[in-house]
Design an enzyme around this catalytic site. Structure first.
Site, mmCIF file in Angstrom:
data_model
loop_
_atom_site.group_PDB
_atom_site.id
_atom_site.type_symbol
_atom_site.label_atom_id
_atom_site.label_comp_id
_atom_site.label_asym_id
_atom_site.label_seq_id
_atom_site.Cartn_x
_atom_site.Cartn_y
_atom_site.Cartn_z
ATOM 1 N N LYS A 10 0.877 -1.187 0.000
ATOM 2 C CA LYS A 10 0.000 0.000 0.000
ATOM 3 C C LYS A 10 0.901 1.220 0.000
ATOM 4 C CE LYS A 10 -4.549 0.661 0.388
ATOM 5 N NZ LYS A 10 -5.602 -0.260 -0.043
HETATM 6 P P1 NAD Z 1 -12.965 7.414 -3.047
HETATM 7 O O1 NAD Z 1 -11.870 8.389 -2.902
HETATM 8 O O2 NAD Z 1 -13.586 7.215 -4.373
HETATM 9 O O3 NAD Z 1 -14.139 7.751 -1.992
HETATM 10 C C1 NAD Z 1 -13.876 7.944 -0.633
HETATM 11 C C2 NAD Z 1 -15.147 8.458 0.028
HETATM 12 O O4 NAD Z 1 -14.919 8.603 1.431
HETATM 13 C C3 NAD Z 1 -15.578 9.836 -0.482
HETATM 14 O O5 NAD Z 1 -16.979 9.861 -0.641
HETATM 15 C C4 NAD Z 1 -15.144 10.772 0.638
HETATM 16 O O6 NAD Z 1 -15.912 11.947 0.716
HETATM 17 C C5 NAD Z 1 -15.381 9.885 1.846
HETATM 18 N N1 NAD Z 1 -14.645 10.371 3.029
HETATM 19 C C6 NAD Z 1 -13.344 10.739 3.096
HETATM 20 N N2 NAD Z 1 -13.046 11.176 4.339
HETATM 21 C C7 NAD Z 1 -14.182 11.074 5.059
HETATM 22 C C8 NAD Z 1 -14.532 11.394 6.403
HETATM 23 N N3 NAD Z 1 -13.623 11.889 7.238
HETATM 24 N N4 NAD Z 1 -15.805 11.161 6.812
HETATM 25 C C9 NAD Z 1 -16.736 10.659 5.969
HETATM 26 N N5 NAD Z 1 -16.458 10.343 4.681
HETATM 27 C C10 NAD Z 1 -15.198 10.559 4.230
HETATM 28 O O7 NAD Z 1 -12.388 6.017 -2.455
HETATM 29 P P2 NAD Z 1 -12.912 4.545 -2.721
HETATM 30 O O8 NAD Z 1 -12.050 3.941 -3.764
HETATM 31 O O9 NAD Z 1 -14.374 4.537 -2.861
HETATM 32 O O10 NAD Z 1 -12.486 3.832 -1.350
HETATM 33 C C11 NAD Z 1 -13.321 3.860 -0.188
HETATM 34 C C12 NAD Z 1 -12.847 2.789 0.790
HETATM 35 O O11 NAD Z 1 -12.886 1.512 0.136
HETATM 36 C C13 NAD Z 1 -11.409 2.942 1.306
HETATM 37 O O12 NAD Z 1 -11.331 2.481 2.616
HETATM 38 C C14 NAD Z 1 -10.609 2.003 0.392
HETATM 39 O O13 NAD Z 1 -9.410 1.565 0.999
HETATM 40 C C15 NAD Z 1 -11.614 0.875 0.251
HETATM 41 N N6 NAD Z 1 -11.403 0.041 -0.909
HETATM 42 C C16 NAD Z 1 -11.442 0.567 -2.166
HETATM 43 C C17 NAD Z 1 -11.251 -0.291 -3.268
HETATM 44 C C18 NAD Z 1 -11.354 0.217 -4.676
HETATM 45 O O14 NAD Z 1 -11.371 -0.622 -5.599
HETATM 46 N N7 NAD Z 1 -11.474 1.498 -4.918
HETATM 47 C C19 NAD Z 1 -10.994 -1.655 -3.059
HETATM 48 C C20 NAD Z 1 -10.983 -2.149 -1.746
HETATM 49 C C21 NAD Z 1 -11.190 -1.296 -0.685
#
Ligand code: NAD
Length: 449
Positions: free
Chosen positions: A135
């Site tokens: 990561k």
């Molecule tokens: P993204 O950047 O597209 O979205 C993140 C979201 O979290 C946004 O809506 C943002 O406003 C919100 N956010 C950020 N800080 C916040 C806070 N303090 N309080 C409330 N909301 C908050 O990211 P993503 O790709 O959707 O990832 C979201 C989660 O899923 C993360 O934990 C990431 O590690 C996990 N994840 C993502 C993937 C992927 O394929 N993108 C895969 C596995 C896990």
């Protein structure tokens, strides 16, 4: 990405009272980056208790293999030069090349990345993906940067990492604050560090790219699709019809937004949403297409209308059938867990529940589908993308979707069977299966020399 008025480090509290503000401050103080790293260690040790894994494997697993920090200068649009700190943590590569997302966020820290890199090792080992765990990220607020600045940060960071990443060594992917465009810039920068003849063979250096630049069909929605497969399996096992049920989703980005979209196909309506700009409730259910368009244009859900703005506390205590944290780690601690009115939490985010929060949820009979399983759809389709790049193939959406569903159902069945057999929480079961796979590899290969 649109600019945003607020830093994401502070969870949004619309109309927050001073009491709510001081509670949020106390909460933030308690849930340090170290606490997340300690939580992952705790899960590992709990899994160690239900397996016969040797102590030395647990001890290896508690350490990261490499921790790389790069400091690099970037020219901003106004002509000034700003220094940025970038990281790549490589946890373990015994089962395959390091694999994991790149996070661009102001709160990026080495401790969080160590925890997230370790979780990637466990996720790949659990889901039988021949990758290890990594990561990385950059401490920055991409929402406050122009596209040109974001591109320069991405390219300079990739260049600074140099041969610490590579298609057979360490393969980044999107995470919070990064997307397919960022991945394409990373790929292009990396490609330009090798000779012309080898250029195209480097596409597999990152996954989650745009379709045009070597991405896989189905990758963008893969994490959300995998999560919904878990929910469908759970609903079948518990004889719960999904039609007419409700969900709350924290985080309306790639994973949260797509989860809301896919859930509508099953008749599940999202009645509460939240992100870094605020929280809102609509008992009739949000229209995910319209809300996603709003987020794209305005950078967050705030001021969407067609709903009632609510506090963070009210969001967590909204009665819903399914709760999906899809933002950041450490969001559900004891207080939130005590107030939640749901039947099941599906962890779309990595580490959204603290160990104390988990104890409360389980004591209240609220089930948890853990992150290692629930959000593994992303890395599964990333693996398919990598295979397609390596073989110069392009698979159909149907093929990707079918393989993803099979992989998710297989993972779900394994975890539920282990939990039943060992009478342990699903998280412990997921870590234990992963740990056993890693221990088998160490037993076969031995410790060098
Ligand atoms: P993204 O950047 O597209 O979205 C993140 C979201 O979290 C946004 O809506 C943002 O406003 C919100 N956010 C950020 N800080 C916040 C806070 N303090 N309080 C409330 N909301 C908050 O990211 P993503 O790709 O959707 O990832 C979201 C989660 O899923 C993360 O934990 C990431 O590690 C996990 N994840 C993502 C993937 C992927 O394929 N993108 C895969 C596995 C896990």
């Amino acid at each position: 990405m649109a600019s945003t008025p607020k830093s994401e480090t502070a969870a949004a509290e619309p109309m927050a009272s001073s009491d709510a503000q001081s509670a949020a401050k106390a909460r933030a103080k308690r849930l340090t980056h170290k606490a997340f790293l300690e939580a992952v260690s705790l899960h590992l040790r709990a899994a160690g208790k239900v397996t016969n894994v040797p102590e030395h494997v647990l001890s290896i697993a508690e350490h990261t293999k490499n921790e790389i920090i790069v400091n690099f200068p970037v020219r901003m649009d106004d002509g000034t030069i700003r220094m940025f700190a970038g990281f790549r943590v490589q946890h373990n590569n015994v089962l395959g090349p390091f694999k994991g997302g790149m996070r661009f966020h102001p709160s990026v820290s080495l401790d969080d990345l160590k925890a997230l890199a370790a979780m990637m090792t466990w996720k790949c080992a659990l889901m039988d993906i021949p990758f290890g765990g990594g990561k990385g990220g950059v401490q920055c607020d991409p929402r406050s940067m122009s596209q040109a600045e974001l591109m320069r940060v991405t390219r300079r960071f990739t260049h600074a990492l140099g041969s610490n990443i590579g298609p057979d060594y360490d393969i980044p992917a999107p995470d919070v604050g990064t997307n397919a465009q960022v991945m394409v810039w990373m790929m292009d920068t990396y490609m330009n560090t090798v000779g012309h003849v080898q250029k195209n063979a480097q596409r597999a250096v990152v996954t989650g790219k745009t379709l045009n630049s070597g991405g896989s069909k189905g990758r963008e929605k893969a994490t959300a699709a995998g999560l919904v497969h878990c929910l469908v399996e759970w609903a079948k096992a518990n004889e719960v019809p999904l039609e007419g049920k409700t969900a709350a989703i924290q985080g309306f980005g790639n994973v949260g937004g797509n989860a809301a979209l896919i859930l509508t196909k099953y008749g599940v309506s999202t009645v509460a949403v939240g992100d870094h700009t605020g929280y809102a409730h609509n008992p009739e259910g949000f229209n995910p297409h319209m809300l996603l368009d709003h987020v794209k244009e305005h950078g967050g859900i705030a001021d969407y209308g067609r709903s009632t703005p609510i506090s963070r506390e009210a969001f967590f205590s909204t009665p819903v059938d399914f709760f999906i944290p899809a933002a950041l780690e450490n969001q559900i601690d004891e207080d939130e867990a005590r107030s939640m009115k749901t039947r099941i939490v599906l962890e779309a985010a990595n580490g959204p529940i603290t160990p104390a929060g988990e104890a409360v949820l389980l004591s209240r009979g609220i089930e948890i589908i853990p992150d290692l399983l629930a959000n593994s759809g992303g890395v599964i389709v990333s693996y398919y993308e990598w295979v397609q790049n390596k073989r110069n193939e392009s698979w159909s959406s149907e093929k990707v979707a079918e393989k993803l569903e099979q992989a998710m159902v297989h993972g779900y069945t394994k975890v539920s069977a282990f939990a039943r057999q060992h009478q342990c929480p699903w998280r412990t079961a997921a870590y234990a299966i992963a740990l056993e796979n890693l221990a088998t590899a160490y037993a076969e290969r031995g410790i060098f020399p």
